[in-house]
Scaffold this active site. Structure first.
Site, mmCIF file in Angstrom:
data_model
loop_
_atom_site.group_PDB
_atom_site.id
_atom_site.type_symbol
_atom_site.label_atom_id
_atom_site.label_comp_id
_atom_site.label_asym_id
_atom_site.label_seq_id
_atom_site.Cartn_x
_atom_site.Cartn_y
_atom_site.Cartn_z
ATOM 1 N N CYS A 138 -1.044 0.929 7.369
ATOM 2 C CA CYS A 138 -2.474 0.628 7.585
ATOM 3 C C CYS A 138 -2.900 -0.643 6.862
ATOM 4 O O CYS A 138 -3.039 -1.696 7.470
ATOM 5 C CB CYS A 138 -3.357 1.796 7.148
ATOM 6 S SG CYS A 138 -3.273 3.217 8.257
ATOM 7 N N ARG A 139 -3.125 -0.541 5.562
ATOM 8 C CA ARG A 139 -3.753 -1.656 4.850
ATOM 9 C C ARG A 139 -2.837 -2.847 4.624
ATOM 10 O O ARG A 139 -3.221 -3.990 4.878
ATOM 11 C CB ARG A 139 -4.307 -1.166 3.512
ATOM 12 C CG ARG A 139 -5.437 -0.167 3.660
ATOM 13 C CD ARG A 139 -5.697 0.604 2.394
ATOM 14 N NE ARG A 139 -4.579 1.482 2.072
ATOM 15 C CZ ARG A 139 -4.462 2.187 0.960
ATOM 16 N NH1 ARG A 139 -5.404 2.083 0.033
ATOM 17 N NH2 ARG A 139 -3.432 2.975 0.771
ATOM 18 N N SER A 140 -1.621 -2.608 4.117
ATOM 19 C CA SER A 140 -0.787 -3.776 3.786
ATOM 20 C C SER A 140 -0.264 -4.521 5.014
ATOM 21 O O SER A 140 -0.212 -5.755 4.976
ATOM 22 C CB SER A 140 0.337 -3.413 2.814
ATOM 23 O OG SER A 140 1.245 -2.491 3.365
ATOM 24 N N ASP A 147 -7.992 3.804 1.477
ATOM 25 C CA ASP A 147 -7.088 4.184 2.548
ATOM 26 C C ASP A 147 -7.879 4.724 3.730
ATOM 27 O O ASP A 147 -8.579 5.733 3.594
ATOM 28 C CB ASP A 147 -6.147 5.275 2.001
ATOM 29 C CG ASP A 147 -5.048 5.635 2.966
ATOM 30 O OD1 ASP A 147 -5.049 5.109 4.093
ATOM 31 O OD2 ASP A 147 -4.187 6.439 2.572
ATOM 32 N N ASN A 149 2.493 1.493 4.159
ATOM 33 C CA ASN A 149 2.831 0.252 4.882
ATOM 34 C C ASN A 149 2.600 0.395 6.394
ATOM 35 O O ASN A 149 3.303 -0.214 7.197
ATOM 36 C CB ASN A 149 4.277 -0.210 4.580
ATOM 37 C CG ASN A 149 4.563 -1.659 4.989
ATOM 38 O OD1 ASN A 149 5.689 -1.997 5.357
ATOM 39 N ND2 ASN A 149 3.591 -2.524 4.935
ATOM 40 N N CYS A 165 0.864 -1.186 0.000
ATOM 41 C CA CYS A 165 0.000 0.000 0.000
ATOM 42 C C CYS A 165 0.897 1.231 0.000
ATOM 43 O O CYS A 165 2.109 1.122 -0.219
ATOM 44 C CB CYS A 165 -0.978 -0.019 1.185
ATOM 45 S SG CYS A 165 -0.187 0.066 2.801
HETATM 46 P P1 4NP Z 1 -1.621 2.870 4.071
HETATM 47 O O1 4NP Z 1 -2.184 4.256 4.669
HETATM 48 O O2 4NP Z 1 -1.189 3.140 2.661
HETATM 49 O O3 4NP Z 1 -2.807 1.970 4.148
HETATM 50 O O4 4NP Z 1 -0.485 2.455 4.977
HETATM 51 C C1 4NP Z 1 -1.405 5.425 4.673
HETATM 52 C C2 4NP Z 1 -0.714 5.748 5.786
HETATM 53 C C3 4NP Z 1 0.061 6.906 5.812
HETATM 54 C C4 4NP Z 1 0.110 7.706 4.704
HETATM 55 C C5 4NP Z 1 -0.584 7.369 3.575
HETATM 56 C C6 4NP Z 1 -1.358 6.220 3.561
HETATM 57 N N1 4NP Z 1 0.869 8.876 4.731
HETATM 58 O O5 4NP Z 1 0.874 9.609 3.730
HETATM 59 O O6 4NP Z 1 1.518 9.171 5.714
#
Ligand code: 4NP
Length: 167
Positions: free
Chosen positions: A20-22, A134, A18, A15
């Site tokens: 939240c989702r992945s 997200d 790295n 994702c």
């Molecule tokens: P993820 O969520 O892609 O599911 O890990 C996010 C977490 C943090 C950010 C973007 C997406 N960020 O920009 O900090």
């Protein structure tokens, strides 16, 4: 199908951050694979397109919502590395269109690109295949919904591996 008949498959979840989702998909897949006795047969990991959160545990909200479902998310964020990760994994599962196009730009060959799949293509409930949004800027429901979608997709992935030994 028992563990001996499942050949070693290497699965990477990707994702944006790295955190939240992945890492949720990573932790969910680890536990679901272990429940089927396949922890030895599968290599499961996750990575982010970006490097902002490298070394961090998953977002505390995601950890809390996952823990409520019995998943202990302990992955430390790392950045996707195009020089090694396309070779080290058989399938790379992304969450949304942005992840997909980012990996398309990083792919060195068409073989690299062929490994990239939408995790949400394996969703059977909640209206069927869809991207996994997200939850980072969302509320508790967004975290729970992402987990609902990821759990469903992981179940289908494992069923397909059981039946076809591939995806
Ligand atoms: P993820 O969520 O892609 O599911 O890990 C996010 C977490 C943090 C950010 C973007 C997406 N960020 O920009 O900090």
């Amino acid at each position: 199908m028992d563990i001996q008949t499942v050949s070693k498959l290497r699965l990477l979840f990707v994702c944006l951050g790295n955190i939240c989702r992945s890492p949720a998909a990573d932790g969910i897949m680890h536990l679901k694979a272990a429940e089927r006795g396949w922890d030895e047969a599968l290599t499961i990991d996750s990575a982010g397109i970006g490097g902002w959160h490298v070394g961090q545990l998953p977002d505390s909200r995601m950890r809390k919502h996952a823990a409520q479902r019995g998943y202990d998310l302990v992955h430390r964020a790392r950045q996707f590395d195009k020089e090694t990760d396309f070779d080290r994994f058989d399938y790379i599962f992304v969450m949304d269109e942005q992840n997909y196009s980012d990996l398309r730009s990083l792919a060195r060959t068409s073989d690299d690109m062929d490994k990239v799949r939408y995790l949400g293509n394996y969703i059977t409930h909640f209206g069927g295949p869809q991207v996994i949004p997200d939850p980072y800027y969302g509320g508790p429901r967004d975290f729970d919904f992402a987990l609902d979608l990821i759990e469903d997709a992981c179940d289908q992935l494992l069923d397909r591996i059981a039946h076809h030994n591939r995806l």
